[in-house]
Design a protein around this motif. Structure first.
Motif, PDB file in Angstrom:
ATOM      1  N   SER A   1       0.456  -1.280  -0.169  1.00 25.07           N
ATOM      2  CA  SER A   1      -0.077  -0.304  -0.153  1.00 25.07           C
ATOM      3  C   SER A   1       0.261   1.634   0.062  1.00 25.07           C
ATOM      4  O   SER A   1       1.903   1.266   0.331  1.00 25.07           O
ATOM      5  CB  SER A   1      -0.975  -0.223   1.339  1.00 25.07           C
ATOM      6  OG  SER A   1      -1.404  -0.931   1.514  1.00 25.07           O
TER       7      SER A   1
ATOM      8  N   ARG B   1      -4.727   1.587  -1.843  1.00 27.86           N
ATOM      9  CA  ARG B   1      -4.932  -0.435  -1.777  1.00 27.86           C
ATOM     10  C   ARG B   1      -3.693  -0.075  -2.591  1.00 27.86           C
ATOM     11  O   ARG B   1      -4.584   0.236  -4.022  1.00 27.86           O
ATOM     12  CB  ARG B   1      -5.654  -0.825  -1.170  1.00 27.86           C
ATOM     13  CG  ARG B   1      -5.641  -0.737  -0.051  1.00 27.86           C
ATOM     14  CD  ARG B   1      -7.220  -1.708   0.330  1.00 27.86           C
ATOM     15  NE  ARG B   1      -8.622  -1.542  -0.618  1.00 27.86           N
ATOM     16  CZ  ARG B   1      -9.554  -0.950  -0.363  1.00 27.86           C
ATOM     17  NH1 ARG B   1      -9.114   0.450   0.785  1.00 27.86           N
ATOM     18  NH2 ARG B   1     -10.736  -0.678  -0.854  1.00 27.86           N
ATOM     19  N   HIS B   2      -3.430  -1.250  -2.927  1.00 28.60           N
ATOM     20  CA  HIS B   2      -2.734  -1.282  -4.466  1.00 28.60           C
ATOM     21  C   HIS B   2      -2.640  -2.597  -4.471  1.00 28.60           C
ATOM     22  O   HIS B   2      -2.676  -3.535  -3.976  1.00 28.60           O
ATOM     23  CB  HIS B   2      -1.098  -1.290  -4.852  1.00 28.60           C
ATOM     24  CG  HIS B   2      -0.836   0.436  -4.748  1.00 28.60           C
ATOM     25  ND1 HIS B   2      -0.565   1.522  -6.461  1.00 28.60           N
ATOM     26  CD2 HIS B   2      -0.493   1.134  -3.756  1.00 28.60           C
ATOM     27  CE1 HIS B   2      -0.209   2.034  -5.743  1.00 28.60           C
ATOM     28  NE2 HIS B   2      -0.375   1.984  -4.401  1.00 28.60           N
TER      29      HIS B   2
ATOM     30  N   ASP C   1      -7.701   4.221  -0.185  1.00 27.07           N
ATOM     31  CA  ASP C   1      -8.168   3.942   0.685  1.00 27.07           C
ATOM     32  C   ASP C   1      -9.361   4.710   1.780  1.00 27.07           C
ATOM     33  O   ASP C   1      -8.716   4.715   3.206  1.00 27.07           O
ATOM     34  CB  ASP C   1      -6.683   2.872   1.459  1.00 27.07           C
ATOM     35  CG  ASP C   1      -6.893   2.425   2.763  1.00 27.07           C
ATOM     36  OD1 ASP C   1      -8.179   1.868   2.883  1.00 27.07           O
ATOM     37  OD2 ASP C   1      -5.751   2.205   3.454  1.00 27.07           O
TER      38      ASP C   1
END
Length: 169
Positions: free
Chosen positions: A55, A60-61, A123
């Protein structure tokens, strides 16, 4: 007899049309295989998997990694996939994704040359579960026909962005 004649006429017309077009429909030149094998860029010729990535501040990734098995010719991709849609257990979410980053940098994709792109999700505490992403890959000279599908658990939200294709897994 009339039915057979009609079937033969349709077959001859279809063959003539394919012959006149060189046997291929219009498509991005990068999809055409350089050798004799089919192109790895075609959706049926590669695998795509979604995994969680580290992240960053406020996001968030997730990483979508594309790999091509042996037996396919390499091709070139550029930019972020388009038409990205998310679904969960077969039901499509209403979340659509924008894109970020350079859309012009080409990368080679094929057997032994995996590529990936990033899905960046705000997020903000709100999100929708998904287990699949569908998308259209882009070549330096246009979209690649067909829809690719990646599987893996992720959470998406309004404001989700997709980064450009990059080298490596």
């Amino acid at each position: 007899m009339m039915r057979t004649t009609r079937k033969i006429a349709v077959a001859i017309a279809a063959t003539a049309l394919l012959g006149a077009s060189g046997g291929e429909v219009a498509q991005a030149a990068s999809v055409k295989a350089a050798g004799t094998a089919p192109s790895a860029c075609r959706p049926a010729n590669h695998l795509a998997k979604i995994t969680k990535a580290p992240s960053s501040a406020g996001h968030r990734h997730y990483r979508v990694t594309l790999t091509a098995p042996r037996g396919y010719d390499p091709c070139r991709l550029a930019g972020s996939p388009t038409g990205v849609r998310f679904s969960n257990h077969g039901s499509e979410d209403r979340i659509t994704a924008g894109r970020y980053g350079s859309q012009r940098t080409p990368v080679t994709f094929g057997p032994g040359h995996p590529v990936h792109f990033d899905i960046q999700v705000p997020d903000n505490g709100r999100g929708v579960a998904a287990d699949e992403a569908s998308f259209t890959l882009r070549a330096p000279d246009g979209q690649i026909p067909g829809t690719s599908v990646a599987e893996g658990k992720l959470t998406v939200a309004t404001g989700t962005l997709v980064g450009p294709a990059r080298r490596g897994a």
